[in-house]
Each structure stands twice: as structure tokens, then as C-alpha cells.
Design an enzyme around this catalytic site. Structure first.
Site, PDB file in Angstrom:
ATOM      1  N   ASP A 264       0.802  -1.155   0.105  1.00  0.00           N
ATOM      2  CA  ASP A 264      -0.012  -0.062   0.043  1.00  0.00           C
ATOM      3  C   ASP A 264       0.923   1.486   0.046  1.00  0.00           C
ATOM      4  O   ASP A 264       1.592   1.555   1.035  1.00  0.00           O
ATOM      5  CB  ASP A 264      -0.850  -0.111   1.398  1.00  0.00           C
ATOM      6  CG  ASP A 264      -1.932   0.886   1.246  1.00  0.00           C
ATOM      7  OD1 ASP A 264      -1.837   1.872   0.523  1.00  0.00           O
ATOM      8  OD2 ASP A 264      -2.969   0.786   1.845  1.00  0.00           O
ATOM      9  N   GLY A 305      -5.058   3.271  -8.106  1.00  0.00           N
ATOM     10  CA  GLY A 305      -5.407   3.801  -9.348  1.00  0.00           C
ATOM     11  C   GLY A 305      -4.631   4.924 -10.115  1.00  0.00           C
ATOM     12  O   GLY A 305      -4.755   5.268 -11.206  1.00  0.00           O
ATOM     13  N   ASP A 326     -10.576   4.062  -1.051  1.00  0.00           N
ATOM     14  CA  ASP A 326     -11.047   2.789  -0.367  1.00  0.00           C
ATOM     15  C   ASP A 326     -12.730   2.739  -0.432  1.00  0.00           C
ATOM     16  O   ASP A 326     -13.366   3.773  -0.449  1.00  0.00           O
ATOM     17  CB  ASP A 326     -10.960   3.253   1.187  1.00  0.00           C
ATOM     18  CG  ASP A 326      -9.601   2.981   1.254  1.00  0.00           C
ATOM     19  OD1 ASP A 326      -8.577   2.703   0.615  1.00  0.00           O
ATOM     20  OD2 ASP A 326      -8.911   3.102   2.513  1.00  0.00           O
TER      21      ASP A 326
HETATM   22  C1  GLA Z   1      -5.443   2.159   2.817  1.00  0.00           C
HETATM   23  C2  GLA Z   1      -5.989   1.101   1.888  1.00  0.00           C
HETATM   24  C3  GLA Z   1      -7.165   0.115   2.841  1.00  0.00           C
HETATM   25  C4  GLA Z   1      -6.417  -0.467   4.000  1.00  0.00           C
HETATM   26  C5  GLA Z   1      -5.891   0.896   4.819  1.00  0.00           C
HETATM   27  C6  GLA Z   1      -5.090   0.216   6.083  1.00  0.00           C
HETATM   28  O1  GLA Z   1      -6.431   3.034   3.197  1.00  0.00           O
HETATM   29  O2  GLA Z   1      -6.582   1.447   0.808  1.00  0.00           O
HETATM   30  O3  GLA Z   1      -7.622  -0.938   1.887  1.00  0.00           O
HETATM   31  O4  GLA Z   1      -5.552  -1.298   3.509  1.00  0.00           O
HETATM   32  O5  GLA Z   1      -4.968   1.614   4.092  1.00  0.00           O
HETATM   33  O6  GLA Z   1      -4.467   1.136   6.892  1.00  0.00           O
END
Ligand code: GLA
Length: 502
Positions: A264, A305, A326
Site C-alpha cells: 500500500d 489507481g 477505499d
Molecule cells: C489504505 C487502503 C485500505 C487499508 C488501509 C489500512 O487506506 O486503501 O484498503 O489497507 O490503508 O491502513
């Protein structure tokens, strides 16, 4: 993208503390979800009451960029929190104690005690941002021939995931048929990370006493274990990321028996230049490290994305990549991600590499069953990864039926791997179609409106002619042969999903 929400100063009660007297180092012990964390405030207040310095948790360190003392009350904001919406930490001095007021979590007020009155040394300047050249391609790892299926902790549990939850979810997935329906990855998201030992090896935190034992347990159930990290120094929740430890972390995960990594972007902009080549290189670094670890691990890119990830996600070794921010457990969120933000990306999907419109919210309680059927149908038509995000230990039969609908799952997992597209749209009524390996089509007749409506799929929109057998994949019923078109009555926010035979 998740932050601690901290804010709100409170009115002054006593006017004793002078501006200068806040200068120094203050510490507090905070217990969040059973974990004790030390917080440090290192304040440097000048003669006119401006606050400088920094604040620290075990997971993060942030410079104060603005702040003021006014009598006994004070406020400040940190570098991370300076952008809109700005987050302000507010507090009050009471002699040798500082009260910091916190909103939005279970900790409402944190009391700091003075450790010293010395002016804090400034933090070393942040490292310059690294720009990297576009990397050589990372070879395909041979995994995810169909979109990954499993469960992920984030949507429901967020910080509250631990060893016991993961074991119980694995048990539940065996017992309730999720595993046998194809959901095999049990993925731990953010907040498992502890600190690095003297050799730099990343340890799990106290919520996960023994990752290898946990992986063994999950494997013994016929399931696989996934984990989470960031190319930056910190994850989105502020825990340790893999920056400059990529190969070491990949080896650690391989030794534990990890089968899947979600990677991430989070804090990576604090160290990497904001261009596409650099982002590719940062992801390729881990893609190559996973392969060098010798253990097959599905590689899931999570950078929402940005920067045309579909063009290069597979080339850096990715098996899937997020295409959006998210998801949340609301109709508006789900339909926006699924219907609005996916068209145009279908050319990037295929066996081994998939667009990821984010994890499922089915069963989390914020949508109706009709809306969850729409969610599930649309994700299957999109050839999306199916990662359940609910508490599978207490799933209702109705929700389980949605998640384990074998006929809908078969569409998602179809061997051709062709992502479906919208073939017609009339106001709130949409028809989506996906070509299948056997020459048939999966078709979703969607009603995004708030009243029931008849939705018609025209053969000409799908690109077929003649009479074809139609099967309803939610009713599990053959509807006979239809020529030219098929129509269904569809409830508000609902779907009729059919397979049209070759
Ligand atoms: C980001 C990701 C989520 C999750 C959080 C965890 O927001 O997009 O899917 O993994 O981090 O902190």
C-alpha cells in the site's frame, strides 16, 4: 488513508502556564486496543507563543508546522495533518501535566507528564525525495490465473485484527463453506506490524505472537495467509513499512509461510518523487524481492489507481492493482467504485493480472441484501478479486448465500478472464456483459434507481443474434430460450444476473 483523528482545544481553566513553560519533552502512555503506545510531545515555544518541535508515536514522527500557546491553552498542527482537512491537536497545560484532547477514537483525552524542560533538538531534515528510473520488467509469477478469492481484515476489523480473530475466521471459513466456494486467502491487513530487531528484521506486534505458527494453522485448514505492507517507511495506519527493507521483509514473509502481499503506497510520497517511473520502480523492487524469496506470493498493488497503473501493474510483477480509493459499506460508495470508475480499465485485466475495485462489503450491514447482490454481481462481471470483508464468524445464512453463490462465483472465476463492460445504459438502468470461456455471456441487468423497474438486455447490445438459453444465476432457474432480448423485473438498487448460453 486512515488517520488518527485528533482535535479540539478546550477553554482555559487556569492562566498560570506561561508560553515558555511548555517548552520541553512530555510523554504519555496510551493503550489502544490492548496495545500500550508511548507518545512524545517535544515542544519548542518561542517568546511570542509560537509552538515548534515535533510529536512521536512508536509508529510515526511528525514535525509541528504551526501552533500557539495562549495562556494555559495551546494548539498545534503537524506536517502530516496540515493539508485539508486540517487536523488540530488542542490541549491545556495544568502545571507539570499537559492534557491533549483527542476526538474520533476511544481515547478522548491523553495526559502527558513533563520529562524535561530543555528545548528539544530539531529533528534531522527529511530525506530528499528519491527519483528512480523505470525498472526492467519483473517476470510473471504464474499466480492468480483467476481473480484471487478470500477474506481481508480491514473493512470490518481495522485495527482490531489479531491472531485469534484470524484463526477463528479460518475455522469459520472451513465450517461455513466459504473455503469450499473458493475463498482461500485469509489476508491480514494493516496494524500487524511491530518494530525491527537489531538486524532490521521486522517483527509482528503483540497482537500476533507467532506468525509462522499462525501460517501453519491457516495452512492446516487448506487456506492461505496474506499480509500487508507499504513501499514507504510507514503504512497508512502509521506502522512500519518496507522502505529500504524490501528484500529482507520478503524473506521474512517467505520464512513465515505468507502467500499474498498487499503493498500500500501510503507514506511513500514522503520518500519517493511523485512520478510514474519512480512508482513503478518502488513496486518492482518488492515484486522482484518476492520472487527472489523463493515462495510464491500473490502480489497486490494498492495505490488507488494513480498514474495509469493498468499500463504497468503487471510489468512490476503485480497480480492485481487497486483502481480506486477505499470502499465503504454504503450504496453510494460501492456503486460509484463499481459502475462509474471501472469502465475503460477492462483492457488491462486478464489471467494473472486484475483490476481491483476494492474488497467486498457484503454482510457488513450498511446495505440491503438487494444492494449486496448488486455488489457481488458487478464484482463478478468485472472479474474483480473477491475478498470478503465481513465477520465470517457470525455471518447470516442470507449473506452466506450471497457470498457463496456458485453460479455467480463461476462468472468471476471464468477461465477466459475477460472483464465485463457496460453494453447499455438508460437512465438508472444498465446492462453489463462479460464473455465467458464456453462462448456464452454473463449478463447483469442492473437497476440503480430507487423504484423497481423492468430492465431489458438487447442481444444487439451484447453482440449476439438468434435464440439462446437463459439461466437466472440468483434464482438458480432456467428461463427457457430467448430471442433478440431478455427482460427482467428488477428491484430498486437490485440486479437480475443471467447466463446466456452460446
Ligand atoms: C489504505 C487502503 C485500505 C487499508 C488501509 C489500512 O487506506 O486503501 O484498503 O489497507 O490503508 O491502513
Amino acid at each position: 488513508m486512515r488517520q488518527f483523528s485528533i482535535g479540539i482545544a478546550i477553554a482555559a481553566l487556569c492562566a498560570v502556564a506561561g508560553a515558555q513553560s511548555l517548552t520541553g519533552r512530555w510523554t504519555a502512555k496510551v493503550v489502544t486496543d490492548g496495545e500500550a503506545r508511548e507518545m512524545v510531545l517535544a515542544l519548542d515555544v518561542d517568546a511570542s507563543g509560537h509552538i515548534g518541535g515535533y510529536y512521536q508515536t512508536p509508529q510515526s514522527e511528525d514535525r509541528i508546522v504551526d501552533g500557539r500557546v495562549n495562556g494555559s491553552v495551546f494548539w498545534f498542527t503537524g506536517e502530516r495533518d496540515a493539508g485539508p482537512p486540517q487536523r488540530i491537536y488542542g490541549g491545556e497545560a495544568q502545571g507539570e501535566k499537559l492534557k491533549l484532547f483527542v476526538a474520533g477514537s476511544r481515547v478522548q483525552q491523553v495526559e502527558f507528564a513533563r520529562v524535561s524542560s530543555d528545548r528539544p533538538k530539531p529533528l534531522p531534515p527529511p530525506p530528499p525525495k528519491v527519483a528512480l528510473a523505470a525498472p526492467p520488467p519483473v517476470p510473471y509469477n504464474g499466480l492468480a490465473q483467476t481473480p484471487p478469492m478470500g477474506w481481508n481484515s480491514w473493512n470490518k476489523f481495522q485495527r482490531k485484527v489479531d491472531d485469534q480473530v484470524v484463526r477463528q475466521i479460518a475455522d469459520a471459513m472451513v465450517k461455513n463453506g466459504m473455503r469450499d466456494a473458493g475463498y482461500v486467502y485469509v489476508n491480514i491487513d494493516d496494524t500487524w506490524e511491530g518494530t525491527r530487531d537489531a538486524a532490521g528484521v521486522l517483527q509482528p506486534n503483540t497482537k500476533f505472537p507467532d506468525m509462522k505458527a499462525l501460517a501453519d494453522y491457516v495452512h492446516s485448514k487448506g487456506l492461505k495467509l496474506g499480509i500487508y505492507s507499504s513501499p514507504g517507511p510507514r503504512t497508512c495506519a502509521g506502522y512500519a513499512g518496507s522502505y529500504q527493507h524490501e528484500a529482507q521483509d520478503a524473506k521474512t514473509w517467505a520464512a513465515w509461510g505468507i502467500d499474498y502481499l498487499k503493498y500500500d503506497w501510503c507514506s511513500a510520497p514522503s520518500v519517493y518523487a511523485p512520478d510514474q517511473a519512480t512508482m513503478q520502480a518502488a513496486y518492482a523492487r518488492m515484486g522482484a524481492a518476492l520472487q527472489a524469496s523463493g515462495r510464491p506470493m500473490v502480489y497486490s498493488l494498492c495505490q488507488y489507481g494513480m498514474l495509469d497503473v493498468g499500463e504497468w501493474g503487471a510489468k512490476v510483477g503485480g497480480n492485481l492493482w487497486r483502481t480506486t480509493g477505499d470502499i465503504s459499506d454504503r450504496w453510494e460508495s460501492m456503486q460509484n467504485l463499481g459502475f462509474n470508475l471501472q469502465p475503460g480499465r477492462e483492457k488491462y485485466a486478464g489471467p494473472g493480472h486484475w483490476n481491483d475495485p476494492d474488497m467486498l462489503e457484503v454482510g457488513n450491514g450498511g446495505m440491503s441484501d438487494a444492494e449486496y447482490r448488486t455488489h457481488m454481481s458487478l464484482w463478478a462481471l468485472l472479474a474483480a478479486p473477491l475478498l470478503a470483508g465481513n465477520d465470517l464468524r457470525e455471518v447470516t445464512p442470507g449473506i452466506l448465500e450471497i457470498l457463496t453463490n456458485k453460479e455467480v462465483i463461476a462468472v468471476d472465476q471464468d477461465a477466459l478472464g475477460r472483464q465485463g463492460v457496460r453494453v447499455s445504459r438508460q437512465g438508472d438502468l444498465e446492462v453489463w456483459a462479460r464473455q465467458l470461456a464456453d462462448g456464452g455471456y454473463a449478463v447483469g441487468l442492473f437497476n440503480r434507481g430507487t423504484a423497481a423497474a423492468k430492465v431489458t438486455a438487447q442481444w444487439s447490445d451484447i453482440g449476439i443474434t438468434g435464440a439462446h438459453a437463459v439461466r437466472d444465476l440468483w434464482a438458480h432457474a432456467d428461463r427457457g430460450a430467448a430471442a433478440g432480448a431478455y427482460a427482467a423485473d428488477v428491484p430498486a438498487h437490485g440486479v437480475a444476473m443471467v447466463k446466456i448460453a452460446k
